[in-house]
Motif scaffolding. Sequence first.
Motif, PDB file in Angstrom:
ATOM      1  N   TYR A   1      -0.956  51.716 -34.300  1.00 38.44           N
ATOM      2  CA  TYR A   1      -0.918  52.778 -35.299  1.00 38.44           C
ATOM      3  C   TYR A   1       0.539  53.192 -35.507  1.00 38.44           C
ATOM      4  O   TYR A   1       1.287  53.331 -34.536  1.00 38.44           O
ATOM      5  CB  TYR A   1      -1.725  53.995 -34.842  1.00 38.44           C
TER       6      TYR A   1
ATOM      7  N   GLY B   1       3.258  55.952 -37.585  1.00 41.81           N
ATOM      8  CA  GLY B   1       3.346  57.194 -38.346  1.00 41.81           C
ATOM      9  C   GLY B   1       4.529  58.027 -37.925  1.00 41.81           C
ATOM     10  O   GLY B   1       5.549  57.512 -37.456  1.00 41.81           O
TER      11      GLY B   1
ATOM     12  N   SER C   1       2.754  67.632 -33.080  1.00 37.25           N
ATOM     13  CA  SER C   1       1.695  66.919 -33.780  1.00 37.25           C
ATOM     14  C   SER C   1       2.209  65.548 -34.209  1.00 37.25           C
ATOM     15  O   SER C   1       3.413  65.334 -34.325  1.00 37.25           O
ATOM     16  CB  SER C   1       1.231  67.686 -35.031  1.00 37.25           C
TER      17      SER C   1
ATOM     18  N   MET D   1       0.779  62.118 -36.934  1.00 37.25           N
ATOM     19  CA  MET D   1      -0.242  61.456 -37.732  1.00 37.25           C
ATOM     20  C   MET D   1       0.112  59.986 -37.826  1.00 37.25           C
ATOM     21  O   MET D   1       1.256  59.625 -38.127  1.00 37.25           O
ATOM     22  CB  MET D   1      -0.330  62.058 -39.138  1.00 37.25           C
TER      23      MET D   1
ATOM     24  N   THR E   1      -1.394  55.772 -38.760  1.00 35.72           N
ATOM     25  CA  THR E   1      -2.342  54.930 -39.488  1.00 35.72           C
ATOM     26  C   THR E   1      -2.348  53.542 -38.881  1.00 35.72           C
ATOM     27  O   THR E   1      -1.287  52.981 -38.576  1.00 35.72           O
ATOM     28  CB  THR E   1      -1.944  54.827 -40.978  1.00 35.72           C
TER      29      THR E   1
ATOM     30  N   GLN F   1      -7.053  56.370 -39.924  1.00 40.47           N
ATOM     31  CA  GLN F   1      -5.972  57.321 -39.708  1.00 40.47           C
ATOM     32  C   GLN F   1      -6.369  58.313 -38.628  1.00 40.47           C
ATOM     33  O   GLN F   1      -7.504  58.764 -38.584  1.00 40.47           O
ATOM     34  CB  GLN F   1      -5.642  58.075 -40.996  1.00 40.47           C
TER      35      GLN F   1
ATOM     36  N   TYR G   1      -5.018  61.850 -36.183  1.00 43.77           N
ATOM     37  CA  TYR G   1      -4.108  62.994 -36.123  1.00 43.77           C
ATOM     38  C   TYR G   1      -4.244  63.672 -34.764  1.00 43.77           C
ATOM     39  O   TYR G   1      -5.351  63.901 -34.275  1.00 43.77           O
ATOM     40  CB  TYR G   1      -4.457  63.988 -37.241  1.00 43.77           C
TER      41      TYR G   1
ATOM     42  N   THR H   1      -2.786  67.048 -32.465  1.00 42.19           N
ATOM     43  CA  THR H   1      -2.050  68.300 -32.486  1.00 42.19           C
ATOM     44  C   THR H   1      -2.268  69.058 -31.187  1.00 42.19           C
ATOM     45  O   THR H   1      -3.365  69.017 -30.610  1.00 42.19           O
ATOM     46  CB  THR H   1      -2.452  69.176 -33.696  1.00 42.19           C
TER      47      THR H   1
ATOM     48  N   TRP I   1      -7.593  65.184 -30.905  1.00 37.90           N
ATOM     49  CA  TRP I   1      -7.424  63.879 -31.542  1.00 37.90           C
ATOM     50  C   TRP I   1      -8.514  63.781 -32.602  1.00 37.90           C
ATOM     51  O   TRP I   1      -9.695  63.784 -32.298  1.00 37.90           O
ATOM     52  CB  TRP I   1      -7.586  62.797 -30.477  1.00 37.90           C
TER      53      TRP I   1
ATOM     54  N   GLY J   1     -10.049  62.098 -36.302  1.00 39.18           N
ATOM     55  CA  GLY J   1     -10.026  60.955 -37.205  1.00 39.18           C
ATOM     56  C   GLY J   1     -11.430  60.480 -37.518  1.00 39.18           C
ATOM     57  O   GLY J   1     -12.368  61.271 -37.594  1.00 39.18           O
TER      58      GLY J   1
END
Length: 232
Positions: free
Chosen positions: A134, A136, A146, A148, A150, A158, A160, A162, A178, A180
């Motif tokens: 992934y 990003g 955080s 993000m 892909t 995708q 994310y 935080t 986590w 997605g």
Amino acid sequence: MKDRVKRVGERIRFYRKHQKMTLEVLAAKMNKSKATISKYENGTIIMDIETLYEFADVFCIPVYCLIDDIRKESVNDRHMPFSSSILYFYIFKGSGNREITESYLSLAEKDGDCQITLYYGGIPDRLSKSCLVYIGKGFGTDTTFSFMVTNYQNPLDQMYFTASLPYINWNGYLAGFWVGLTFEGVTPICMKAVISEKPIENQESLRKLLTVTTDELNYFKKRDKFLLRNEE
């Protein structure tokens, strides 16, 4: 120098196999001989910058994915809480048996941004073609971290992460959410995840950090939202 050249070669081999390319296919795409590609992968010859970018273009990845390494230099960003550019990433596999997936993040700086590569299911120095990659960006403030990312082979995939930063008692790891898609029915999913500067060897402590607690579930039921509190 030799170690760096070898590491770049290992990354070229990883992405070639990850994309199910033979040496012959990659050689044809690069307009080079099979023997030359093999030497690049084995680290026996040094490539120029232009060739490095050509490999990145063929694999459809940023060039830093080929040259990021497992040395643990710090990332020069005052908003990043970590002292290392290699971070360990943990979540439950979601298979119901509380098995933990260990992965790692590679952080790099480019044009003032924090670039993130997540090797899901991979660990430094031992990447396999089965791990997912992934790509990003990371975002840090004085109170949060955080990122993000892909899946570079599947734009629909995708994810994310935080987490809030603790005000006191920084202990080298962050617990966060986590978020997605799960491809079991292609539905949204939210899990707890942990990022650590060092491998977490104590599996029971790690399971405790990753477990959704009764208090968290009760908070969600009352307010229709999850709340994650960092343990001080």
